[in-house]
Design a protein around this motif. Structure first.
Motif, PDB file in Angstrom:
ATOM      1  N   ARG A  97       0.843  -1.206   0.000  1.00 13.88           N
ATOM      2  CA  ARG A  97       0.000   0.000   0.000  1.00 13.88           C
ATOM      3  C   ARG A  97       0.874   1.249   0.000  1.00 13.88           C
ATOM      4  NH1 ARG A  97      -0.972   3.611   3.741  1.00 13.88           N
ATOM      5  NH2 ARG A  97      -0.096   2.363   5.414  1.00 13.88           N
ATOM      6  N   LEU A  98       1.896   1.259   0.830  1.00  9.71           N
ATOM      7  CA  LEU A  98       2.786   2.420   0.904  1.00  9.71           C
ATOM      8  C   LEU A  98       3.525   2.659  -0.407  1.00  9.71           C
ATOM      9  CD1 LEU A  98       4.533   2.233   4.387  1.00  9.71           C
ATOM     10  CD2 LEU A  98       2.829   3.853   3.614  1.00  9.71           C
ATOM     11  N   LEU A  99       4.007   1.592  -0.990  1.00  7.58           N
ATOM     12  CA  LEU A  99       4.804   1.723  -2.206  1.00  7.58           C
ATOM     13  C   LEU A  99       3.963   2.123  -3.415  1.00  7.58           C
ATOM     14  CD1 LEU A  99       7.138  -1.331  -1.661  1.00  7.58           C
ATOM     15  CD2 LEU A  99       7.700   1.088  -1.347  1.00  7.58           C
ATOM     16  N   ALA A 100       2.663   1.893  -3.348  1.00  4.25           N
ATOM     17  CA  ALA A 100       1.793   2.163  -4.497  1.00  4.25           C
ATOM     18  C   ALA A 100       1.169   3.546  -4.489  1.00  4.25           C
ATOM     19  CB  ALA A 100       0.695   1.102  -4.551  1.00  4.25           C
ATOM     20  N   ASP A 101       1.230   4.279  -3.368  1.00  6.77           N
ATOM     21  CA  ASP A 101       0.434   5.511  -3.286  1.00  6.77           C
ATOM     22  C   ASP A 101       1.043   6.737  -3.955  1.00  6.77           C
ATOM     23  OD1 ASP A 101       2.230   6.632  -1.490  1.00  6.77           O
ATOM     24  OD2 ASP A 101       0.883   6.572   0.215  1.00  6.77           O
ATOM     25  N   GLY A 102       2.338   6.727  -4.259  1.00  3.67           N
ATOM     26  CA  GLY A 102       2.944   7.820  -5.005  1.00  3.67           C
ATOM     27  C   GLY A 102       3.236   9.091  -4.232  1.00  3.67           C
ATOM     28  N   ALA A 103       2.969   9.132  -2.942  1.00  2.23           N
ATOM     29  CA  ALA A 103       3.276  10.326  -2.146  1.00  2.23           C
ATOM     30  C   ALA A 103       4.792  10.428  -1.948  1.00  2.23           C
ATOM     31  CB  ALA A 103       2.561  10.266  -0.794  1.00  2.23           C
ATOM     32  N   THR A 104       5.241  11.616  -1.598  1.00  2.00           N
ATOM     33  CA  THR A 104       6.682  11.851  -1.487  1.00  2.00           C
ATOM     34  C   THR A 104       7.193  11.658  -0.062  1.00  2.00           C
ATOM     35  OG1 THR A 104       6.391  14.206  -1.056  1.00  2.00           O
ATOM     36  CG2 THR A 104       6.599  13.522  -3.360  1.00  2.00           C
ATOM     37  N   VAL A 105       8.490  11.525   0.029  1.00  2.00           N
ATOM     38  CA  VAL A 105       9.204  11.458   1.306  1.00  2.00           C
ATOM     39  C   VAL A 105      10.260  12.551   1.253  1.00  2.00           C
ATOM     40  CG1 VAL A 105      10.712  10.069   2.773  1.00  2.00           C
ATOM     41  CG2 VAL A 105       8.843   8.982   1.559  1.00  2.00           C
ATOM     42  N   PRO A 106      10.260  13.493   2.198  1.00  2.00           N
ATOM     43  CA  PRO A 106      11.269  14.548   2.169  1.00  2.00           C
ATOM     44  C   PRO A 106      12.671  13.994   2.417  1.00  2.00           C
ATOM     45  CG  PRO A 106       9.912  14.725   4.148  1.00  2.00           C
ATOM     46  CD  PRO A 106       9.327  13.635   3.311  1.00  2.00           C
ATOM     47  N   VAL A 107      13.630  14.537   1.677  1.00  2.00           N
ATOM     48  CA  VAL A 107      15.025  14.121   1.761  1.00  2.00           C
ATOM     49  C   VAL A 107      15.859  15.339   2.126  1.00  2.00           C
ATOM     50  CG1 VAL A 107      16.973  13.240   0.394  1.00  2.00           C
ATOM     51  CG2 VAL A 107      14.683  12.293   0.066  1.00  2.00           C
ATOM     52  N   GLY A 108      16.893  15.139   2.905  1.00  2.00           N
ATOM     53  CA  GLY A 108      17.795  16.225   3.280  1.00  2.00           C
ATOM     54  C   GLY A 108      19.024  15.651   3.964  1.00  2.00           C
TER      55      GLY A 108
END
Length: 159
Positions: free
Chosen positions: A28-39
């Motif tokens: 479910r997580l991998l399919a939703d397309g939302a972003t993860v902030p990177v820094g």
């Protein structure tokens, strides 16, 4: 997903039902397309890398793993290592700001960001397990896997 299935098969601590529930949540997580902030992150934030000075001010040390990573990575490591994972996750969720890992449109929830980082770490289990076994550190490795699975149980809602 196959690596996580392999982890479930290799571990006596994971029932088939629990493994399938975790895999379904991961899918479910991998399919939703939302972003993860990177820094820029410490990369190895653990209690042993925090020194508290005489004035009570914490200082992070051992920055050799610093890199551009998911911002939730350092937070997930602290949550995994904490004796009270629920309290740490609540604290992170309560204090997350929109400029870091806080929730906003198009971005995953804090819990989902933490879960993705833990899933990423678990996806490397085969190589890390072999290294741990070769160095006589299999028991600590397996404790770490159990702690990560426990955190996933807390982050993923039960059906």
């Amino acid at each position: 997903m196959d690596r996580l299935r392999g982890l479930a098969a290799a571990s006596g601590d994971i029932s088939a039902e629990r493994a399938e529930r975790l895999l379904a949540q991961a899918a479910r997580l991998l399919a939703d397309g939302a972003t993860v902030p990177v820094g820029w992150c410490h990369g190895d934030l653990g209690f042993s890398n925090v020194i508290v000075g005489d004035a009570g001010t914490p200082t992070l040390v051992d920055w050799e793993h610093a890199a551009r990573l998911p911002l939730a990575g350092d937070l997930a490591k602290v949550a995994v290592m904490s004796p009270d994972q629920d309290a740490v996750v609540r604290q992170i969720s309560a204090e997350a700001g929109l400029d870091d890992v806080g929730e906003r449109a198009g971005r995953r929830s804090v819990a989902d960001q933490l879960a993705l980082v833990v899933l990423r770490e678990l996806s490397w289990w085969e190589r890390r397990r072999a290294t741990a076994a070769a160095s006589g550190r299999l028991a600590p490795f397996e404790r770490g896997v159990r702690r990560r699975l426990a955190l996933l149980d807390r982050l993923f809602p039960s059906p």
